[in-house]
Structures are given as C-alpha cells and as structure tokens.
Design an enzyme around this catalytic site. Structure first.
Site, short mmCIF file in Angstrom:
data_model
loop_
_atom_site.label_atom_id
_atom_site.label_comp_id
_atom_site.label_asym_id
_atom_site.label_seq_id
_atom_site.Cartn_x
_atom_site.Cartn_y
_atom_site.Cartn_z
N CYS A 37 0.80 -1.21 0.00
CA CYS A 37 0.00 0.00 0.00
C CYS A 37 0.83 1.26 0.00
CB CYS A 37 -0.82 0.03 1.27
SG CYS A 37 0.25 0.07 2.71
N ASN A 267 2.53 -0.46 5.68
CA ASN A 267 2.92 -0.70 4.30
C ASN A 267 4.10 -1.66 4.34
OD1 ASN A 267 3.87 -0.67 1.71
ND2 ASN A 267 4.60 1.42 1.74
N GLY A 268 3.92 -2.82 3.71
CA GLY A 268 4.99 -3.80 3.70
C GLY A 268 4.43 -5.19 3.95
N MET A 515 23.94 -26.71 -12.73
CA MET A 515 22.82 -27.37 -13.38
C MET A 515 21.72 -27.63 -12.34
SD MET A 515 23.65 -27.13 -16.45
CE MET A 515 22.23 -27.88 -17.19
N GLU A 922 20.59 -12.64 -17.55
CA GLU A 922 21.12 -11.43 -16.92
C GLU A 922 22.50 -11.13 -17.48
OE1 GLU A 922 21.84 -9.54 -12.51
OE2 GLU A 922 21.66 -11.70 -12.68
N LYS A 973 17.74 -21.56 -7.30
CA LYS A 973 18.18 -20.85 -6.09
C LYS A 973 17.25 -19.68 -5.78
CE LYS A 973 21.74 -18.45 -8.80
NZ LYS A 973 23.13 -17.98 -8.84
N CYS A 1138 25.93 -30.25 -24.40
CA CYS A 1138 26.13 -30.38 -22.95
C CYS A 1138 26.05 -31.85 -22.54
CB CYS A 1138 25.07 -29.57 -22.21
SG CYS A 1138 24.98 -29.91 -20.44
N CYS A 1144 29.82 -26.15 -14.50
CA CYS A 1144 29.56 -24.81 -15.03
C CYS A 1144 30.20 -23.72 -14.16
CB CYS A 1144 28.07 -24.54 -15.10
SG CYS A 1144 27.08 -25.91 -15.71
N CYS A 1149 34.00 -26.28 -18.42
CA CYS A 1149 33.09 -27.10 -19.23
C CYS A 1149 33.86 -27.71 -20.40
CB CYS A 1149 31.94 -26.23 -19.75
SG CYS A 1149 30.86 -27.08 -20.92
#
Length: 1515
Positions: A37, A267-268, A515, A922, A973, A1138, A1144, A1149
C-alpha cells in the site's frame, strides 16, 4: 422468483463457490493473500484538533492512489481509509438532534460493519453489541446510520458492502479516559467472540473508542469523501490523521481488510508472521495483567483466524498498549532496531533493544508503520529500512509523513524540515504534551522509563563458557565401526562426506553445484531419504524481498535465548533471566559445557524406539517423549534435551525433525512451550538445510554430534592436511551458521528467534494428518506417507546398518549420477539418444529418447498422471502446425557469462529462425547483435531479462526486444542472488555489463526496486514506458501460495507470468538450494491457473512454465495444468552438446557450452540446426498426442485438468500421494481458460505524453528545446517515454548533452528520469521520490529546492531511496540528502548528493559518487568498482563503512583531488547549493575532510594509483 444478479453480485457468488471448492480440495488457502500500500500520517504538533489536519489527510490519501490497485470495473479499489480523532462536537450535536442532552465528558463512537443481506443477523449483532456495552454499565445514546454514496463504488464492492452504522456510547460512569478506552477494548473483544459464537459472518468493528474513529472501505482513495460525506463536515476536526491505500493480491473485495486497523496502518509485509503467530499462541497462555483482571480470557486468542499479517501485528500491538505501554515502546518491542546494526548506537539504546529482544520475537519484514494509541502518533520503520517514509514539518506546526513526499501541497516557504526515516527509526508526536520527538530523542526518552541496562545484566551469556570448552579440545569418542553403522543408519554416503561435508570443513563454506536437480523428489525415490528431504524451503518473491546475508550481515542475528520466557505483558527484571548464545549451532564440546552449566534445570529425553516394537513403535515412542517432556517441564525443567545417542542394534533413532516437531507442538498445545528451551543432539544432521528444518520446527539449539565424529575420523586420516581439528570444527560451524543466515535471508528474515518454530517450509510427500499433528505451521498440499511409512523406511535403513558384519558407506549418487545411486533425469543414455536425434535430424531416434524418459519409474509428479479423453482421435494433419506450436517455445534466461558467447548466440539464432523466443538472461547483450547478419540470421534475444543486478540494462537494450522479463527468482536458487567470479569476467562480458575485466560481479538477492507488490507494479510501469511495444513477463518460482502472488502480478499489469520449477538449471548455486528450495512446476503452475481463474484474471495474462521439461508429453501435461508457453533450457543445452558434467561454476566445461575459457570455447559443437530440430521434434510429438486425444490445438487443452488422472504405480508410498488438489477445476465463467487479450495490458500515461507531443520539433527537425511543467508525486517515470522515443530516433548517444531540457516545478513521482538517455536533461525545482535515475543511460538529472525555500540543503532529504539503481551512464546532481541504498549497483553514472542513508554505493561496479555529508550504515558493502568520495566532518565514516571489499583513505593524489573539485563545481553550477559553494570557498582546508573509497579489486587496475600505504581499514 429468481432475481438476476448484476456483474458484481455474479462475481461474488462465483468467487465464493469456486473458493469453497478449491478449499475443500486442499488446493487453496485464503490466508495466502498478501497486500501492500501507500501509508502515512499527519499530526498537529501542539496536540490541538484542527480541520486542516483532516483535510490534508484526505488530500494525502488521494495522492497515493497509484500505490493501490483498481479492479477492471475502474471503481472497486482494494481498500482505502482514514483514522482520525472522534470529532466530539459533531457527535454531541447529533446526540442533541436525537433528543438527548450532550454530556460534558467524551462520547465514544463505534464504527460498525453489520451484515447487510440478512436482517436477522444484523439485528442479532446489534443486540450483542448493546448487551456487552450495557453489561459494563455504560450508556447507549443510540445507533446512527452512516451516510454513504453507493453510486460511486464498483458493483463488486457494492455486492460485499456491509451495513455501516455507528453506535454512540456515553461515559456516564465518569471513569478516566484511560479506563474508558480499556473498557471499550474489552467490550469490543467480548462482542467479537460473542458474534463468532453465533456463527455470524460479515460483522466487523472498525473502531470503538472515545479517542479515534476509522472510516474505510473498498473504494478508490479519491472516492473517500464522496462515499463518506461525514468527512466533509467542518466539525470534523482532529489532532492527527492516519491514512492508507491498499494493494491486495486478490480481487475479492473484503471490507474489513481495508486499513487503517485499530492502532496502526502498515505498508509492507511481515516475513516472520508464521513464526510470530505460533509464538503468540505460546505466549498468550501466560499473559496476565492487572488492567485486564478477570477479563484476560476474553482477549484470547489475541490473533484471530483470517487476519492479514498487518491485522495480526495490529492485534498484538493493541493488547500491549492496553496493558500500559505507550505506542513508541510497543513499536520498539515488536519491530525493533537491529541491535547489531551500528557501532554508533548509544549504550542506553542498546540496553533497551536487548530488553525488547529478550521479551519478544521481532516482527520482521518490510514495514513503514503509522501508529497511534490515542495519545502518541508514531511513524516507524523496519530494521532494514525496506519501505519509504518521508516527512515534512511546517511552520504552522504540522508534521506530514508517508510513503512519498509531495502528497500534500505545501508552500515551500512554510517548510522547516524535510526528512526521512532510516532503518529502525521512529518519529513521534506526544499529543498530550504537544511535543515532537525525533528518533534519538524518542529512544532516549524510552531508555529512561526503566533501568533496562541493569535488567539486561540478568542474562547469562554462555558463549565464553562454551568457546573455552571447545578450545580445550573437541571430543571424538566413537570407534570407526560404530561411526559407519550410524552413518549408514541415516542414509549417509561417501558423496555426502566428500561433496558436502568436506568443503564446509576445509573452506568454511557450503558446497557449490551447478545445473538443476534432476533426481526424484524424496517421496518418489527408491533410495532412503532422511526426513529433511521431504521439506522444501520457502522464500520471498514480489510481496517481500529476500535480503543479503553476506553484505547485510550487520542487521542479522543468530542470537539464541534459552530458558523460561515469562509473561510478555510484564515489564520487570525477571523477563531477562535467560541464557543466551550467539548461535544455536553447538559443537560437541560446547554442548557438553552448556549441559554441565544447566545442571538439574535440564531434562534429557531419549529419542529412540525399539526396532522390535511392532507396527506402532514409532507412534508409541512419540507419545512417550511428549509425555516425558511435559512431565519434566511441569516438574520445573527449564531446558529439555532430545537425544538419539541411545540408538544401537536394538533401538532406532526417531528422526530428530519428527521428534522436535512433535514435542514443540505438544508443548504449545499444553501451554508449556515458553517455560523451556528445546535442545537437540542428533546423529542425523549434516548440511545447513537439516539445521534449518530442525530450528524451523522448534529446536532452540542443535548439536550434530555424528557430523563431528565424521570430521574427526577424516581428520585422523589426514584428509584435511595440516589443519588442526579444532579449526576444522570451527569452519564447519561457521559454514552452518552462514548457511542458516542465507536460508533465513531467502525469506527476508533477519533474526533466528523469529524464524524458529515458524515452519517456513512446505512438506512434499508427507501425509496431511502427520503434518497437521506435528508440524501444524506447514502445509502439505499433496499428502503422502504417514508415521507407518516413516517407521518402515527408518527400520529398513537401520537394518542395513546393524544386521551386517562390516558396513562400508555406499558411494551415493544423489548429487551426481552414479550407477548404484539415485536415478537421474539426464542419465548418460538419455543424453546420448537426444544428441543423436538432433544431430541426425531423426524423429525416429527422438521417439526412442522420449520412450526412455516416459517409461522409467516415476521421478516427477507428472509421472503419476495419465492422459485421458472421451473424444475420438483425429488425423495429425488436422492439428495445429509445427510452425504454430514452435512459437510457444522459449529458451529460458541463460546469461552470456553463464553460457559461452557461441552457445548463447546459437540459441538466439535457432529460436529466431522458428519464430520462437530466446531469453538474454542477466548480463546485457552485445549491440552488434541488434542487426541481422548478411545471411539474415538474427543473433538478438527476443526476450531481454531485467534481473536484480541490472547488468547491461540500458535504454537501448530495453528497446531491442519483443518482451521484457523481470526475473524475480530462479528455480535452482530462489531467494538468492548470485555472483560471477572474476575469472569469468572477460573483456567482452565486462563491456556488456559495464564493469571491469577480471573483477567479480554481484547480483543482489532482491531487486532493490521490488520490496512489495506495488513496487513491482511501478517497475512494470517503468518498463512499459521505456518500451511502448514490449510485453512484460514476471518470472516466479513455484512455491505454496504462489497463486495469490501471481494474482497480484496480474493486477500489476504484467502480460506473462512464468512459473519456474525447482529443477531448472543454474550456472552456480549452493547444493542445498539446488536440492531443497522451491517446488515442482506442476504444483505452482496449477495453483496459479486456479487462483487466476478464481479471480477472473486468467484471460488477461499468458502463463509460461519451465524447469525440466523434456518431452511432448511434459508439454501437453503442462498445458492441461494451465500453461500456454513452455521453456526448454537444459534440453536445449544438451542438444548443443552439454553432457551434464556439472562444472559450469568452475569455468572448465569440456564441451564449450558453459565456459569463458578461449581454448574450451573452441570445443563447442552446437549449431542452430540441432536446436531447431529439438523444438521441431517436440512440436511434432505434441501434435501426435493432441491428435490421439481428439484435439486440434493446444488452446483446447489448456487448463483442462479433467483430461488428467492420477494412476497407481504399484508402490504403497506413491499411492499415498494425492494429486487431486492440483487437478481441481475452477469454473472460468464467461472467460476463456487462456489469455484472450490482444496486445498488452496498457498502463496509464504519464506527463511524458504531453512532453512527447510538445517535443515534436525535436523529433521532426532536431531542434534544441526547453519545456516546463508543474509536477505532482502522482506523475511517475517522467522522461522515460521521451527516452524511448529519443533512443529509437537518434540512438542512446545520438544527441548532445542538454539537447532537450525538461524543467519541472514541484514534486516528481517515482522513477524520475528512469533510463534517461544522453541529450535529455531533467531539472526539478522541488524534490523527488524513490528510484531517481533508475537505469540512467546517459541523461542528466538535477534536483534542487525552489529559490524561495529556506532549507539548508545538506540537512534535508530531497530524493528518495534506491537512486541510480543499475545506472550505466549520465549525471545526477541533488542539492540535499538521498535515502537508503543510494547508487545501489551503479555501473557508470556520476553523482553528487549532500548525504545519504544506509547501504549507500552497495554493489557499485562503476561511476563516481560524491557524498557531501554523512552516510548511513553499511556504506560500500559489496562495492567492486567505481569510486566514492565522502565529506566527513567528524571522522565518523569508519563507523559506518563496510570495508570487506573496499579501502578508504584521505585524498593524496592531485588527479583525484582535481576530479572531486570539478564535480563539486559542476554541482554548484547546476544546483546553486550554498553548502557546496562554502566547501569550494575554503577548498584547501575542506578537501582534508574527504575520504576516498576505492574497491580493493580495483587498486591494481587504476590508471592513477591512490597511494595504498596511506589506506586504512575500518578496524
């Protein structure tokens, strides 16, 4: 006669019917709902009521509408309200009108929601209310119908609208105001219990008080006064106003859940609410207080059923206030400042915080709180400062605080202070004395109330005692044969010893893997799995953030209190008579020393059972240990020790988790848990997940004695080199401690006392009855094995240990494939067959691969499902084409950094060829890829990921895609960040990520602009402004409760929601995260589809899933569970070569897929053709399955769980599973079961719509321009759409700086200048809110006060939190202070501000930051690039800096002095800052007060050295 329902009534009827069906099927829990909120308060500092306070409260509420959510009808809001003083004149005039004489003393008013539909229920409620008031001897003047305007609310809100009336009560007894309020509180609680006893729903008392009254409901903030015209009456005066605008994750309008609540607005989200609620159950059995006398039982349970986290906090807050504490003191007790946060905390404050921590488990999580007890009005912040709270103080004696600045229009000449609350801080007004207290002064006041410093000395700190014992030597008492037998009895293997235990002992860190998890979930495994394998870790996503247990360790604590916890309503020295440890993890020597110290106050309970005790042996043993524990505690034991040391040939160990959960739960139910600590000695514990589960089910301390014996045995064999045994033990303990902190931090929990007993797990494969009896805080959605099944498994494994002459540990195979170990999804034969198929373009071979996968014993939940259909098969030729189906496929986010450039590019080319989509992952993308090759191949990712590190996220990057994906969590993860080690940061990766080659890069666990659901809505808004064409995806990870989170995401205008399963891949992750966090996608996907359909949101968003999909059958099942699109990650890597060696994370690799090493990259043999073949085969197999079922398109089977049924696999433990909750259907009504929306969910225009129109000469003729506008806080992302247009027309750096200047007067809303590019200059005369310069891509932003402002810039806050997050280029000059997390993950921007809050320059990798003033705590944590200069008048920086990754020194080199001076000169030119000008005027003296902060990894990479010998450490 049937009455036709309107749309709102129909929605309510459908929702209730569908929700009841899902609840009955164990598929839905209304308690999973979340909210967020905008919140705030206004107070007259002199404590005198004014009309202007109410008016400004209403104005402020209307200015945070964008922090709430609106239904599709445009009228039904998620809730809004205002809390003000009871306007005595208004109600006394009413009393006169109805024929009474108005009393001289105060009237009380009850604001009551009554059932509207049933007049009988309504009258029954009135009768109960009157009866209870009269029973206390108070006079009732009558009921008043509250005037309302129902025309302005939506049909849904109206369908659930209660009858709203006020009851007016006189204090005819003439008792004091305090006694009257106390009686009214008790009366209200008695009324609530009586109404509940009559089983009447839809009754709620908003407020019953002579001091304050709450007007709230399910309308939009701007409709408050139209709905409640009372508030427009000039007699409505108040000395305070608390207001709240709600954003809920569901669409069902629930009037009582609107805020403010009775004492606070929040709020939270309270991350620890499960643990807090459980501990309150334990505490309330001992709660007594003279104020409540014989009515104490009327107040229990304190926390009722069905309350939100905020509502639960409010009820506890209220009972503690009514017991005599003030609102500021209760805030300190429930949401305390972090004790470990700063060396600058005064000793008297530390004693106060220590006392609070002794009495209560903190309510931890993002929290901006506005609170009142009628006398005090308080604004407060959580320990991490995770929500904004800005305030303004005016010359006419008002303080205006709230989620944003600029909510109330104030003449700048009347402002005397603009500030903000930092982590753990408060600001308060004592309305009675008419005094304002800032944080330090308020805590000084609280610190004088009692002799806290003396009281906390009663606590015995055991650490010195236990550490001394450990240093004398760790015992190793067990011979090798017994060690092996016990290890075997618990299913331990060589793999556990070498892969998990060894790195913890050698390096003090958890083992890292890569992996995904392709082994069966525990209940499907044919190998023995310990009970901890059945518990999956929960984690935060969207509605609250995880935190960083490494870089923000200062706010976290493993401090553990042991003993008799006492009565939380008392306030005396007995409450601190406890034992305390720094950590709950104890070595054997430490445990023995603690046991000796406890002496007769401890009772030991044998947690084993006879192997020949019959089929009920385990149940009988649990009954015994519960009774023995109860008897011991009733006999005065303040410490209980559960131990399995008595195991042997004739006795097997009760799984310690089961024993602990059973005893903890029994003690709570017996009202005894707070009388004792619960300490566990177990042979079973090895990894951090085990410890977390044990503590999560109630253990106070843990000693894993067998792990220690294993370490000692390996040490004797010389496996740890020359390392002393004590050092190895200390390393192991450190690894467990750090792992516990990380697991807690995934939930956003900072303090272990709030995690303990919280049950922050989901049980997978355990029977609901077992979980309900022994782990009631947890859910078990699919049931599974019970006590008999557990006993059978335990005894079978025990027999392998004690029935053999010699026992050797098995090799294992849980983490990596071994022939004798657990089955794995990607075994060598499966990999080989798939690679043969795609290499040879052989669909026949692919079908062999598919048969290998589908015919093996069950490994995943979908393997227990069969397809069924009553339709006749159709020819394959009639099914939708391969081309159409392939467009539904995605290769999930895998970054260039995790993948080699060759592998990353190959996926992009392949997916673009078939019209599917690849995800950049990313880490940015090379601009060279944004244009196709000469041969037409397109190397550009169609999906650009926006992850927490914001690496390479520029305006150009965001405009080169069809879709933008916000990665909230990752399947392997969830709740964690990540880091790319320096050896993987090549020249190319550094260029794409705007960082330095060879220097480690850190991705934070949370997005620092997503701490709640309304923050996510803001990021989606920003992304849709910078790219007006792209759809926005939000990536979530499967967990229980994900359905309601997804509903909130849909309401935030996301277009696609991705549900990732726990088995997805990763480049690097702790092994315990890969194995024990998150749920299979089958569970999350079906829940999301159900809840979105329930809330009538499903047709507005597309659903996508990924995480271990291998075959066409998997894809069809996923479609039937609700998915329209499908991510294929690991299989696409295998198609490129692979071989799953799981290296990795080590840059080794052997096939060039996940590696940056130039030589190894040459081994890459993948081609776009192989990837295209994979997706073609999958599409063809999907067509064949659909044809066999009689369907012609995937759309026809989406959400059709009736086409699935669970089948017996001939094993008892498998047949115990119940997948029916996941197959439960929700009637979609008139809507489709899939997304029917064309285009995307659009967001409202911002000021940029006008700016772009006015800037036509720029776009048509290239003219240089200056435009001017007034700005309000509701105008967000100013300059962002303009940046998109400039990027597309001229490129990111195609214009000269300042080519177009936008001058703004007033307050800019959130995300000012987000992604602004070179050529754009934004000048604000006023101030700005959070996220200024987010992703700044070359633009310039200037924020300064108006020329008429009397404020001293360096002493006031001018911009909000999370400034320059992920900025890659550009400049920011702000004449004032910034909030928390200033320049977080700055990659290249230059900035000058005049002070900042906590966590400044966190994770910074580039750019230059100049701070002309004090910084907050934890400055420069995780900073690995760039440079900062800090002006420090009192040499305090060493107390605030986190020096793990940086050095700091005075400026010694002329080059850097010149750079600094030039930036300050530019700052003065842009902002006219008098303070900065004064520094320049006496430069020779002032420059000596600057610190230069440089990352350690940059020291040998700087072109101009900084004279390292002068550098000092914070120590």
């Amino acid at each position: 006669m049937t009455t036709e329902l309107n749309q709102g009534e129909q929605f309510v009827a459908d929702f209730r019917a569908n929700a009841a069906a899902l609840t009955t099927a164990n598929a839905y829990n209304p308690e999973d709902e979340h909210d967020a909120c905008g919140v705030g308060f206004i107070a007259a500092i002199d404590g005198k009521p004014r009309r202007s306070v109410v008016e400004k409260g209403i104005e402020a509420l209307k200015a945070v509408w964008h922090r709430g959510a609106v239904d599709a009808d445009g009228k039904t809001g998620d809730g809004a309200g205002i809390h003000v003083a009871v306007p005595q004149k208004f109600f006394k005039d009413h009393v006169k009108v109805i024929g009474h004489r108005a009393p001289d003393n105060k009237l009380a008013v009850g604001q009551v929601f009554l059932p509207r539909i049933s007049l009988d229920a309504q009258e029954a409620c009135r009768c109960i209310v009157e009866t209870e008031i009269l029973a206390f001897g108070y006079y009732i003047y009558g009921w008043r119908q509250v005037p309302i305007n129902v025309d302005i609310i939506g049909e849904k809100a109206n369908a659930t609208r209660p009858e709203i009336e006020q009851i007016i009560v006189g204090n005819n007894k003439g008792v004091s105001d305090e006694q009257f309020e106390l009686d009214l509180y008790i009366i209200r609680r008695r009324i609530e219990k009586a109404v509940k006893g009559e089983q009447i729903n839809d009754f709620y008392i908003c407020s019953l008080s002579a001091r304050s009254i709450i007007y709230k409901g399910m309308f939009l903030a701007e409709q408050l006064t139209t709905f409640y015209p009372d508030l427009l009456d000039e007699r409505f005066e108040s000395d305070f106003a608390i207001y709240h605008q709600r954003y809920s994750t569901n669409t069902f309008p629930t009037w009582p859940l609107a805020q403010p609540f009775r004492m606070l607005a929040h709020n939270g989200e309270i991350n620890t609410v499960k643990g807090n609620v459980n501990w309150m159950k334990a505490h309330e059995t001992r709660m007594e207080h003279p104020a409540f006398g014989t009515h104490m039982q009327d107040l229990k349970p304190v926390i009722g059923v069905g309350l939100s986290d905020s509502g639960s906090l409010d009820t506890v807050f209220e009972v503690m206030v009514r017991a005599g504490r003030t609102a500021p003191m209760v805030k300190m007790m429930l949401v305390p400042q972090a004790l470990t946060s700063s060396q600058t905390t005064p000793d008297n404050h530390k004693a106060l915080i220590q006392y609070c921590n002794s009495v209560m488990e903190p309510w931890d999580g993002p929290a901006a709180l506005a609170m009142t007890d009628g006398r005090w009005v308080v604004g407060g912040m959580d320990r991490n400062g995770l929500r904004p709270m800005r305030y303004t103080i005016t010359t006419d004696g008002l303080i205006i605080g709230g989620s944003e600045t600029g909510m109330v229009k104030i003449d700048e000449t009347q402002v005397i202070e603009k500030g903000r609350l930092g982590p753990g801080e408060m600001i308060a007004v004592d309305l009675q004395s008419g005094k304002l207290y800032r944080d330090r002064e308020l805590k000084d006041h609280l610190a004088t109330l009692k002799p806290w410093d003396k009281w906390v000395q009663n606590t015995t700190h055991l650490d010195e005692l236990v550490k001394t014992a450990s240093l004398k030597g760790e015992p190793s008492d067990m011979d090798k044969a017994e060690l092996r037998r016990r290890q075997q009895a618990f299913g331990l293997t060589m793999e556990d010893m070498e892969l998990i235990l060894h790195p913890m002992v050698e390096d003090g860190k958890e083992a890292i893997g890569s992996m995904g998890d392709d082994s069966p979930i525990a209940v499907l495994s044919d190998k023995y799995r310990g009970l901890h394998h059945f518990f999956r870790q929960n984690f935060s996503q969207v509605t609250n953030p995880p935190i960083d247990s490494l870089r923000e360790r200062r706010v976290m604590s493993l401090k553990t209190r042991l003993g008799n916890l006492g009565n939380i309503l008392d306030e005396d020295e007995t409450q601190t008579r406890l034992l305390q440890l720094e950590s709950p993890v104890l070595t054997t020597a430490e445990f023995r020393a603690m046991r000796d110290y406890m002496g007769d106050t401890a009772a030991e309970i044998d947690a084993t059972f006879p192997v020949d005790g019959g089929p009920e042996a385990l149940r009988d043993a649990l009954r015994r240990i519960r009774q023995e524990t109860e008897d011991a505690v009733r006999g005065g034991a303040t410490h209980v020790i559960l131990t399995d040391e008595a195991m042997g040939p004739a006795r097997a160990a009760i799984p310690a988790i089961l024993a602990t959960g059973a005893v903890h739960t029994h003690l709570i139910r017996s009202n005894l848990r707070t009388f004792t600590s619960l300490n566990v000695r177990t042979a079973e514990g090895l990894d951090t997940h085990y410890f977390a589960v044990l503590i999560g089910v109630g253990a106070t301390t843990v000693n894993a004695y067998l792990a220690q014996e294993a370490i000692a045995e390996r040490h004797r064999r010389g496996l740890f080199g020359s390392m002393p045994l004590e050092k190895g033990m200390a390393n192991y303990k450190k690894a467990i401690d750090d792992g516990l902190l990380k697991i807690m931090s995934k939930m956003g929990i900072s303090v272990i006392s709030s995690y303990r007993g919280g049950g922050n797990f989901e049980a997978i494969g355990l029977s609901r009855a077992l979980v309900a009896e022994h782990f009631p805080a947890m859910v078990s959605r699919i049931s599974g094995i019970g006590l008999n099944g557990i006993q059978k498994k335990v005894l079978e494994q025990h027999a392998t240990a004690y029935n053999e002459e010699v026992v050797a540990l098995p090799v294992g195979g849980f983490y990596r494939f071994r022939k004798s170990g657990d089955r794995h999804g990607w075994e060598g034969g499966v990999i080989h067959t798939l690679q043969q198929a795609v290499t040879n373009d052989s669909y026949t071979t692919f079908k062999k691969y598919s048969e290998q996968v589908n015919k093996r014993p069950p490994m995943q939940l979908r393997d227990l499902l069969e397809l069924r259909s009553t339709k006749a098969p159709v020819p394959v030729d009639e099914v939708e084409s391969i081309t159409a189906i392939r467009k539904r496929f995605i290769t999930p986010g895998m970054s260039m950094g995790a993948l080699s450039p060759e592998a990353h590019g190959t996926l992009n080319v392949a997916m673009n060829r078939i019209g599917a989509k690849s995800d950049s992952g990313e880490g940015g993308e090379d601009p060279a890829r944004f244009r196709p090759d000469k041969n037409g191949d397109n190397w550009n990712s169609a999906i650009k990921q926006v992850a927490s590190g914001r690496f390479g996220v520029t305006a150009e990057y965001l405009n080169q895609c069809r879709e933008l994906e916000i990665k909230v969590a990752q399947g392997a993860k969830p709740g964690e960040g990540g880091q790319l080690p320096g050896f993987k940061v090549t020249e190319m990766i550094a260029r794409l990520r705007h960082s330095t080659p060879g220097v480690m890069l850190i991705s934070p666990p949370p997005h620092h602009d997503i701490y709640s659901i309304e923050d996510l809505a803001q990021l989606i808004y920003d992304l849709k402004q910078i790219n007006p064409d792209a759809k926005v995806t939000v990536k979530l990870v499967s967990r229980s409760g994900i359905g309601t989170i997804a509903a909130g995401v849909a309401k935030a205008n996301a277009d696609i929601i991705l549900i990732s399963g726990n088995s997805g891949g990763t480049g690097a992750s702790p092994q315990t995260s890969i194995k024990f966090a998150g749920l299979p996608w089958e569970m999350g996907l079906s829940e999301v589809h159900q809840v979105l359909t329930l809330n009538r949101l499903r047709h507005r968003v597309r659903l996508r899933t990924d995480g271990g999909l291998k075959t066409g059958r998997d894809i069809v099942i996923a479609a039937m569970l609700g998915a329209e699109e499908f991510g294929i990650g690991t299989a696409s890597l295998i198609a490129m070569g692979c071989i799953m060696v799981r290296q990795c994370h080590s840059n080794t690799c052997p096939v060039g897929v996940c590696v940056q090493d130039d030589k190894l990259r040459q081994k890459f043999v993948g081609t776009p053709e192989k990837v295209v073949n994979l997706f073609t085969f999958l599409a063809e197999e999907v067509r064949e399955i659909l044809a066999g079922l009689g369907f012609r398109s995937l759309n026809e089977v989406i959400g059709r769980t009736d086409l699935l049924h669970q089948v017996s696999r001939g094993a008892e433990h498998l047949d115990d599973l119940d997948l029916n909750p996941r197959l439960a259907q929700v009637d979609p009504g008139e809507n489709a079961r899939y997304c029917t929306l064309q285009g995307r969910n659009e967001v409202p225009d911002t000021l940029d719509a006008r700016i772009v129109a006015d800037a036509r000469p720029l776009f048509e003729e290239g003219e240089k321009m200056q435009l001017a506008y007034n700005a309000r806080n509701t105008q967000r992302a100013i300059g962002t759409r303009l940046s998109s247009m400039v990027t597309r027309k001229f490129g990111m750096f195609g214009l000269q700086p300042g080519h177009i200047t936008i001058r703004l007067r007033g307050t800019a809303g959130q995300s000012l200048g987000a992604f602004a590019v070179q050529g754009i200059k934004l000048e604000v005369m006023g101030d700005a809110n959070d996220y200024v310069g987010k992703g700044l891509s070359g633009g310039t932003i200037v924020v300064r006060p108006t020329t008429s402002s009397p404020l001293e810039t360096n002493k006031n806050t001018i911009i909000g939190n999370t400034v320059l997050y992920g900025a890659t280029a550009g400049k920011l000059f702000a004449a004032g202070q910034a909030g928390e997390r200033f320049a977080v993950r700055n990659s290249g921007a230059t900035v000058v501000v005049e002070g900042c809050g906590s966590n400044g320059c966190e994770y910074m990798t580039g750019g230059t930051a100049v701070i002309l003033g004090r910084v907050g705590d934890n400055f420069a944590a995780g900073m690995t690039g760039g440079m900062a200069y800090v002006y420090d008048l009192d040499d305090s920086l060493p107390l605030y800096i986190n020096d793990e990754s940086v050095i700091f020194q005075r400026i010694e080199v002329g080059h850097y002095e010149s750079q600094l001076k030039h930036l300050i000169e530019e700052h003065v030119t842009e902002t006219q800052s008098r303070f900065a000008a004064e520094i320049l005027n006496d430069w020779a003296r002032e420059v000596t007060k600057f610190w230069q902060v440089v990352p350690k990894e940059m020291l040998n990479r700087l072109e101009v050295p900084v004279h390292l010998p002068k550098a000092i450490s914070a120590e």
